[in-house]
Write an enzyme that holds these catalytic residues in place. Structure first.
Site, PDB file in Angstrom:
ATOM      1  N   GLU B 299       0.815  -1.214   0.000  1.00 51.70           N
ATOM      2  CA  GLU B 299       0.000   0.000   0.000  1.00 51.70           C
ATOM      3  C   GLU B 299       0.850   1.267   0.000  1.00 51.70           C
ATOM      4  OE1 GLU B 299      -3.995  -1.716   2.170  1.00 51.70           O
ATOM      5  OE2 GLU B 299      -2.529  -0.733   3.455  1.00 51.70           O
ATOM      6  N   ASP B 373      -8.233  -8.478   5.197  1.00 52.68           N
ATOM      7  CA  ASP B 373      -7.857  -7.292   5.973  1.00 52.68           C
ATOM      8  C   ASP B 373      -8.854  -7.002   7.079  1.00 52.68           C
ATOM      9  OD1 ASP B 373      -6.715  -5.022   6.914  1.00 52.68           O
ATOM     10  OD2 ASP B 373      -7.300  -3.748   5.247  1.00 52.68           O
ATOM     11  N   GLU B 401     -11.966  -0.995  12.636  1.00 52.33           N
ATOM     12  CA  GLU B 401     -11.906  -0.336  11.333  1.00 52.33           C
ATOM     13  C   GLU B 401     -13.098  -0.658  10.450  1.00 52.33           C
ATOM     14  OE1 GLU B 401      -8.263  -1.088   9.266  1.00 52.33           O
ATOM     15  OE2 GLU B 401      -8.991  -0.245   7.370  1.00 52.33           O
TER      16      GLU B 401
END
Lengths: 712, 712
Positions: B299, B373, B401
């Site tokens: 990323e 993830d 998240e």
């Protein structure tokens, strides 16, 4: 090693490392209501304050009564003697107040009267809001241990709108503040209303602040979307019973950004319709919405000039839509062209004096105390007194953008006092900035004063424990600009740290000298704008890159010939924007006060100062005295160890250590730099810079909070 | 209106609106030590706990003793009976412990023993750190009201390194967290050490966390500058006595960014020298520095592949420089190419299995619980069990998240338990992920587990009052992965909200069902990655723009033909990376558990589920049941009004209201979207979406905290 063997009770206070770590965390600010230590005084208070007689129907009245009980419970432990006395609390139309036949006619909507009536004490006002202010004032009498025997306080605010401006972003970053995240937890609103919103409102109300601008002047149109207006409404509902109106910043380009229009031209009918609809919509969420602060055509913000219109046309667009609802516009005078036409000092005056008379009656020009930008010291802004037809909102900065953030101890009231008492001579002698702002010089009815808040979500609100003194002082001065900075420091110190004489005397002295101190170690004798670019923490006298009026060299003009900005007729003539009396006073280096000397005059390094010293020597000695004074503050503070709680003592002690290092750094960096031009020896009593100039130039601080170039 | 006239004492509790607003603000977490309400139990505790006999010379021992005193003072009021009993506290080499001749040989360096010895109670360990853990465990016995009669607890951690990972930036923003600013006030360090740093360390130590990574995996080389290492040292000094080691994230390109080199190639001698010098320098500041976490070539983060080197070459560069000091490297397996070569699910396995055996012994691969993830539910990562030569640090996410941030009530321990108990079959049945991580499957000595923290500077640390349960549970599971999520929920609830049976039963049920609930209303039946892009709060099943494996459609593959990701041999064959036993179990829609169904299989809308229902109907009903369960949680919580303090009750109640709205929105958005493909009616019991699909697609949330695209 032999084991210790002790009964628990004996051990508790000997080893409890962290047990009391949060006992005095600063959250309570100046509303601590600790028991009065002086037994005879407490006894006398107990005997003269009877049971409360009150009417509490409105939320505001209930809050007032709850505060009174909480205060008395804390200060006196609730053990009031039944002496036949009563504490009469209420508005003039309540029976128990009406029968006293008090004259409340001069109090207006917010004023209050504290007085005695026979055996009784009285807190009276025309409105519940006045009663709330009266309650805080009454408790302040006790907190500061004033006698109640001849109690008589009658006061009403000199300025109608007393606002905090939060430079808080919707992302919870706060521009130019270091006290953590924004107190406004936008994502949790409107669902969850933090209990601390109430305590924020209490603290504001306790010093008479009656408005809050929730958003940054570098604005974001998103706050005007319905999704956010719901959140604004939740805050407004919370603050309303404390007498606090909510305001927002208006992004001038909002009709384009969130309205889908192709222009934000203030004369375009679609734009006028959009703003009118949007403002009507806001009032459906917040029926008592206060209005807008606007930063337009300044430092990249959009504005009417982007469409060939002027500030009056921009301001009037919003003002006309707000007027039916009773809202108003504070249009900031902090504007300067992206193309530098003249001394930046002159631009706001040039722009706004020619528009005087063209603004709607519900527009106020929001004007900083000085013409540059919240420097440690500035002469008053020449716009004050220069627009007879248009009122000014005085904008003060509570957060210490250029004065060490939340790290340095700087009590700002003396600086604000200096501005308020400055004479514009607009209508002859005595036309002080204060009287321009309170409307009395030109007979304006719209009066306002704004302070850029230093508040964040740190537990103690302001980071530096002494930072709260500036929030407090701002409110008190906004209510009554005739209060002295000394009186205010005395109140705040007693309420915050108690009434022990050595504590009060020491802290007051530290507070009262602190502003002169920061000026001395950073930008003395009228020097200004010599901070590190970007984050504004620390010195950058060598800064000469980019836009000239964002550099330091543009302002100090140091060279082998001398130092200072000639703003007299031989220079930029910014001085010519002031009244003739001011021009006369400030026009020569001999007649102007030393504190403004290099603001208006460029002088030779050997120029002989009033003290008889050369300018260079005086400059060096002033820098040194600033540093020495910080060291002395450290010692004064150390002397209070044990006299105040360990937690706040340790924090201030740590910060003073750093302030001393920073002050030395500032002085050393500036002297090392100026020395390259002056080429003169450092006078006796001045420590030469510790390192060569390159050391200071190469030093970089990373990730300084509050700098908008940072994520934070 | 007649005035009320009451003595103060009567009024105090009737109107004190804000007086107690901060009584239970959550700051104390699970270490509240409130007096034990059950009088007979308190009496029994008082009579069996005598005066403390202890040796306290080290800071750690002093902290342990202070905690013990504080706890007993709070729980029992310090009134311990002199019954002849003594509370013996200390290490095995202290005289008063040695004479008891206890067997402490199995406790290791961190374990502890709680036991009785004749009339006395004993807290014993081999080290002061073990004693500290023992003290917290002893107090937990009392906080959860367990009997002391047959006290015998003997435990030591199954994993050596139990770390929080803070995704905190030096600017004090926190990635993916919503609980305010970072607790690390970098700008004030090293001068001012916040008292709350101690309480953070206490809370961590109380659950056995012994390491903290201070900085974000999306890293900033500035933390390696001396200016920041001083700050790191101040934190390390503060945390050390609590047994907490400090770690940092290493930005792989630091030699270029702050070292002035032209390359960061891990085989370049200048780069090796730079890192060696830098690491030696770090140890001059922090002699017990723990090491680095590295996110490389993922990323946008720099890494060894930028120089044609592999992960082992990158990790070994740092590991070799750390080794002489005893530090280690956690090299993250969360990597995937910028060019999509294969199902992203497969890439970490592909990369790291081929490097197995090439890592230095002080390198651990830090591997998330699942291969995508931190989805609300993921099957365990196929890398566990696939690198016999290289240990894994299990990375769990405490911050939510993808599960509603600090707004939604989600107790994560059941999900972690699911991963820990999953069988990799690496060395036959029983080779669970837990046993891979604790080193027992392959005989690894380096063992570690990491949790991405949900902590910020909000007063209650985690925003949602229930969020602290996840911090607590992470620490407890890291210490002992055999604890059940139910046991942990029970402990936390009693310590946080008290032992009243209805309170305990209700909150435990809410906690234990909450994870399944969030899965059901957001990504049920193995669905994943259908969140709103960017901020990850709310649904975005329609998202199909940009990089395919960052979209939703890539993962759910919904079409008129059905829904789900075929990861069997007929699809991407990610399933083929698992052991044959797992492949067999998960290889057919009939044999796999429904919870993982659409993770591995693409199925027709009319596929008949185990329940006999069609897939479409089951999907709809599962979404609905998630929403219904949130509504039920709201009612359960309402039933506790009055049984717990008003402040925390109000906050959770407000959050549950919002969670219900969000859950409905998630369900409605997903069903409205999937319905465009399924074209089948909603089954009975399912509320059809309230609005047309466009409503959900057009809804945008602004300024969601923690999203790195935001300033905040």
């Amino acid at each position: 090693m032999r084991p210790i063997r002790l009964p628990i009770a004996l051990l508790i206070f000997s080893l409890g490392l962290a047990a009391s770590a949060l006992a005095e965390d600063g959250y309570r600010l100046w509303l601590r209501y600790e028991p009065i230590a002086d037994a005879s005084l407490a006894k006398s208070y107990r005997s003269s304050i009877g049971p409360i007689e009150a009417v509490a129907t409105s939320d505001t009245a209930k809050i007032a009564l709850a505060e009174l009980e909480r205060g008395l419970e804390g200060l006196l432990g609730g053990e009031l003697k039944r002496t036949g006395a009563t504490l009469l609390v209420g508005t003039g139309d309540a029976k128990h107040i009406a029968k006293l036949k008090l004259d409340l006619s001069g109090l207006g909507e917010e004023g209050y009267l504290l007085t005695r009536h026979k055996k009784n004490l009285v807190i009276a006002a025309n409105t519940d809001q006045g009663v709330l202010y009266g309650v805080f004032a009454f408790l302040r009498q006790l907190q500061t241990q004033r006698p109640l025997e001849n109690l008589h306080v009658e006061t009403s605010p000199k300025v109608d709108h007393r606002l905090l401006n939060h430079w808080d972003n919707l992302t919870r970053t706060v521009e130019r503040s270091m006290a953590g995240a924004s107190i406004f937890n936008w994502f949790d609103l409107p669902y969850y209303v933090e209990p601390y919103y109430h305590d924020y409102a209490r603290a504001c109300a306790s010093v008479g602040i009656n408005g809050t601008v929730l958003t940054n002047v570098n604005s974001n149109a998103t706050v005007l979307r319905p999704q956010f207006l719901e959140k604004v409404a939740a805050l407004a509902d919370t603050f309303r019973p404390y007498g606090i109106q909510v305001y927002l910043t208006a992004r001038f380009s909002a009709p384009v950004e969130i309205g889908g229009l192709e222009t934000a031209d203030p004369l375009d009918p679609a734009v006028i319709e959009w703003w009118t609809d949007k403002i009507n919509e806001i009032y459906t969420y917040v029926p008592d919405f206060g209005g807008f602060v606007v930063k337009a055509n300044s430092e990249g913000q959009p504005g009417p000039q982007s469409y060939g219109r002027d500030h009056a046309e921009g301001a009037n667009l919003l003002a006309r839509a707000l007027a039916p609802h009773g809202g108003f516009v504070m249009w900031r005078a902090f504007v300067y062209d992206f193309e530098i036409k003249e001394d930046r000092h002159k631009q706001a005056y040039t722009e706004f004096t020619q528009l005087d008379g063209q603004f709607e009656p519900n527009v106020s020009i929001q004007t900083k105390n000085g013409a540059i930008d919240f420097m440690p010291r500035e002469p008053f802004h020449p716009l004050f007194g220069a627009t007879p037809e248009t009122p000014h909102t005085l904008e003060l900065q509570i957060t210490q953008e250029y004065m060490g953030g939340d790290i340095h101890l700087v009590y700002l009231a003396p600086m604000w006092e200096e501005t308020l008492e400055a004479d514009t001579f607009a209508r002859g002698a005595g036309s002080t900035v204060a009287k321009v702002v309170d409307g009395s010089v030109f007979g304006h009815e719209l009066t306002a004063i704004a302070g850029v808040a230093n508040i964040g979500n740190e537990r103690n609100w302001t980071g530096h424990p002494m930072g709260a003194s500036n929030w407090y002082a701002f409110g008190r001065l906004a209510w009554d600009h005739q209060l002295s900075s000394q009186e205010i420091a005395d109140e705040w110190t007693r309420m915050t740290f108690g009434n022990a004489p050595d504590v009060v005397a020491t802290i007051e002295e530290m507070l009262l000298e602190s502003h002169q101190t920061v000026v001395d170690y950073s930008m003395p004798l009228g020097l200004h704008h010599i901070m590190y670019p970007g984050h504004h923490y620390g010195p950058g006298p060598w800064h000469d890159q980019g836009r000239p009026d964002w550099t330091s060299t543009y302002y100090h003009n140091a060279s082998e010939d001398g130092i200072g900005f000639d703003r007299t007729a031989t220079g930029s003539d910014a001085l010519g924007q002031y009244a003739p009396e001011v021009v006369e006073k400030w026009g020569t280096p001999e007649s102007i006060e030393d504190k403004y000397l290099l603001w208006f005059h460029h002088l030779d390094w050997d120029y002989e100062m009033k003290s008889g010293k050369t300018l260079w020597n005086e400059l060096c000695l002033t820098y040194q005295s600033g540093v020495d004074r910080v060291a002395e503050m450290g010692q004064q503070w150390d002397s209070l160890q044990g006299s105040i709680d360990a937690q706040r003592h340790a924090r201030v002690a740590a910060l003073l250590k750093r302030q001393l290092e920073d002050a030395k750094f500032y002085k050393d960096a500036c002297l090392a730099y100026f020395h390259t031009f002056s080429q003169r020896p450092y006078p006796a009593g001045v420590n030469a810079p510790e390192y060569p100039l390159e050391h200071y130039k190469n030093f970089e601080l990373y990730h300084v909070p509050g700098h908008p170039g940072e994520q934070w």
